[in-house]
Every structure is written in structure tokens, then in C-alpha cells.
Write a protein that holds these residues in place. Sequence first.
Motif, short mmCIF file in Angstrom:
data_model
loop_
_atom_site.label_atom_id
_atom_site.label_comp_id
_atom_site.label_asym_id
_atom_site.label_seq_id
_atom_site.Cartn_x
_atom_site.Cartn_y
_atom_site.Cartn_z
N LEU A 152 0.92 -1.21 -0.11
CA LEU A 152 0.04 -0.21 -0.03
C LEU A 152 0.90 1.07 0.06
O LEU A 152 0.47 2.29 0.68
N GLY A 153 2.04 1.10 -0.59
CA GLY A 153 2.98 2.25 -0.55
C GLY A 153 3.29 2.90 -2.08
O GLY A 153 4.11 3.52 -2.51
N VAL B 118 12.17 -0.21 1.33
CA VAL B 118 10.87 -0.86 2.19
C VAL B 118 10.76 -2.49 2.11
O VAL B 118 10.28 -3.05 2.92
N GLY B 119 11.14 -2.85 0.98
CA GLY B 119 11.18 -4.33 0.68
C GLY B 119 11.90 -5.25 1.51
O GLY B 119 11.78 -6.45 1.95
N THR C 59 4.42 -1.26 4.35
CA THR C 59 4.40 -0.33 3.33
C THR C 59 3.39 1.02 3.65
O THR C 59 3.74 2.05 3.23
N ILE C 60 2.53 0.69 4.49
CA ILE C 60 1.86 2.02 4.94
C ILE C 60 2.57 3.04 5.86
O ILE C 60 2.70 4.11 5.56
N ALA C 61 3.27 2.52 6.68
CA ALA C 61 4.25 2.98 7.30
C ALA C 61 5.33 3.83 6.78
O ALA C 61 5.73 4.94 6.83
N ALA C 62 5.85 3.28 5.60
CA ALA C 62 6.71 3.83 4.45
C ALA C 62 6.19 5.01 3.83
O ALA C 62 6.57 6.19 3.58
N LEU D 259 5.93 7.86 6.33
CA LEU D 259 7.10 8.48 6.52
C LEU D 259 7.47 9.41 5.25
O LEU D 259 7.90 10.42 5.28
N ALA D 260 7.23 8.90 4.15
CA ALA D 260 7.61 9.46 2.91
C ALA D 260 6.81 10.98 2.76
O ALA D 260 7.17 12.04 2.21
N HIS D 261 5.44 10.76 3.15
CA HIS D 261 4.52 12.15 3.22
C HIS D 261 5.27 13.04 4.27
O HIS D 261 5.24 14.22 3.87
N PHE D 262 5.47 12.60 5.43
CA PHE D 262 6.22 13.42 6.37
C PHE D 262 7.40 14.24 5.78
O PHE D 262 7.66 15.45 5.77
N LEU D 263 8.31 13.38 5.15
CA LEU D 263 9.49 13.95 4.49
C LEU D 263 9.09 14.93 3.41
O LEU D 263 9.75 15.99 3.09
N PHE D 264 8.12 14.70 2.64
CA PHE D 264 7.60 15.54 1.34
C PHE D 264 7.22 17.06 2.05
O PHE D 264 7.53 17.96 1.26
N ALA D 265 6.52 16.82 3.31
CA ALA D 265 6.07 17.92 3.95
C ALA D 265 7.03 18.78 4.73
O ALA D 265 6.61 19.96 4.83
#
Length: 345
Positions: free
Chosen positions: A73-74, A115-116, A131-134, A137-143
Motif C-alpha cells: 500500500l505504498g 521498504v522491501g 508499506t503504509i508506514a513507509a 514516512l514519505a509524506h512526512f518528508l515531502f511536507a
Amino acid sequence: MRIGAAKQTYAADAALFDTATQRRWIAALALALVAFPFLADEYWLYLACLIAINVASACGLNILTGYTGLVSLGQAAFMGLGAYTVAILQARFGTPFWVNLFAAGTVAMIGGVLVGIPSLRVKGLYLAIATIAASVLAHFLFANLALTGGTSGLSVQPASIFGIALDTSFKLYWLILPVTALMLLGAANLFRTRIGRAFIAIRDRDISAEVLGIPLLRYKLLSFGLSSFYAGVAGGLWAYFFRVVTPESFPLVMSIFFLAAIIVGGMGSILGAILGAVFMTLVPELLKLVVGWLPMSANATLILSPVRTIVFGALIVAFLIFEPHGLAEMWRRVRRFFHLWPFRN
């Protein structure tokens, strides 16, 4: 089997399109796709480009989930990595679009491999949660990173070929469609190789595959990498298409969208990824029409977002119950019907 249908050479047996009828249909489809932008208006060109981007990303997720059996789900996060890579390279270095797209796929592939890593120890629901956790995390870094422009995001200059800016849907069509077609061709050929067959073996019975000498971690990471590469390139195309990248561009619901696409279309099938992505892209457009007919159409935007999520979930459940092999299997039934018609039971 028809008389004379047996292949006489290895090359004929390994051919991707093994009948003259298939080759004629593919040629007709190619001609239709070439003629389409000259006949369609701006709205349909917009939809065609969006569908092609979604097909590319859904095909990547199908490599991981449909063929290797690893739930993810990533996908939206990997598309975000690709989109931000394109935006940063385009703004800071002005590199050609083909370099940016390859870099987008590469960066997303590195993220997918990282992630894998837990995939050797966890699977199923636990892997999906990882994968949801990843994705979070990606959304946090983007923002929050200055490099990504924070919550404001980044603007993307249009891609250009020979000094011609690809700043309309008509022009972008000639970039997005060929790239998607090459990715589909690569995926179709992948599963005729040793690597693709190893993916399928892991999906069917990973312990037996390991006993047969298939190194699970290596091939699972390779599957994650290839899937993420497809998502990264699709994200790069997305960035060129919408011309702005923000953290809100790649929410978790987008990952659910792609998972729904391969379930509805048919997991473990390139055709399923295509049909599922087309179907799921058109569903919101149909919902817009339905909501527009309602008396409270002034609040259509507020109504559409939750309704769309509900519809995606309902479609996943309905296809899992009534047609677990998806639209691809329905298409095969239609083909078998006409192949045997009128000599059928």
C-alpha cells in the motif's frame, strides 16, 4: 487445439504475439492510438494521458502483488518519490526529460528496495502495514524537507523535445503513451524470463521456491525494486502532466486506488493491470456525472471525495466475491465464447 497450431520452432513458441489474429488486433490498436489525439477533444486527451499514467503504475504494482504475491500500500509514496525527483532535477539542473524520468525510476527503486527488506520476515497484512508506514514516512518528508518545498510543493517546467515545450495534453500524449507502451512491453516479456518465473514461484509457494534454489530475499527485493521503478517513472510522468507536486498529491487513497485497479482488473495479468486502471480511472468521471445530476450539485466536491472512497472499497469487495480473477477473466470468457461460437454447448 487447432490443426497446425503446434509451434515448430522455439522462437515461434516464445513469441509474445503468437497468432496472426493477435498481431492484426495489436496493429489496429496501435493505429487507433495514433489517430486518437487528432480526433479527440481536450477532455478526452486529458483522460487518455491520465489513464496511461495509471496503467504504468498499476502494471508496476501488479509485478509486486499480482505476480510475486507481496501486498503493498505504498505505491503512491513511490510515485511521489519519482515526481519530486523530476521536479527537483528540472528546477535545479534543467536536465532532459528522459534523464529525469530514469532518475525518478531509480530513486523510487532504491526506496522500494529499502521498504522491501522486511518482506523476508513478514508477509500479507503485516507487510501491507509496513508499506503504509513507509508511505506515512514519505509524506512526512515531502511536507517538511526544504528540498521538496514543504507543504507548498514544487512547480515543474514542461518537458521539451527539440526545443518544443510539451505543455498541452496533445503534446504530452506523445510522451506519456510511448513510455507506458514500452513499460507494458517490458513487463510482458519479464514473465517469460527466469526472473519472472521466480516471482511466480514465490507467489505460489515461497517455501517450495526456496527449496528449489530461488533466493527469496534477492528476488523479493528485485520485485519491490522493479515495481517501485515503474511507480517512479509514472510519478515523473504525473509531474510533467500536472506541472505541480505537493505532499497532498500522493495520499494513501491513491495507493488504495491502484490496489483496487489490479484486483478489479485481475492480479497476475498485464491485461488485468490495463483494464483495471482504465476502469478505475473512469469510475470517478462517472461519479462526477452522477453527482452533477443531484439537486445538491453545488456541494458536488464535498460529496464526491467520500463517495469515491466508498465506491473503491465496494468494487474491491464485489470483485473478490463474485469475480476474483477480475475483468481480465471476463474478457477471456468473451474471447472463448466467440472462439467456439457457434459450436458451443
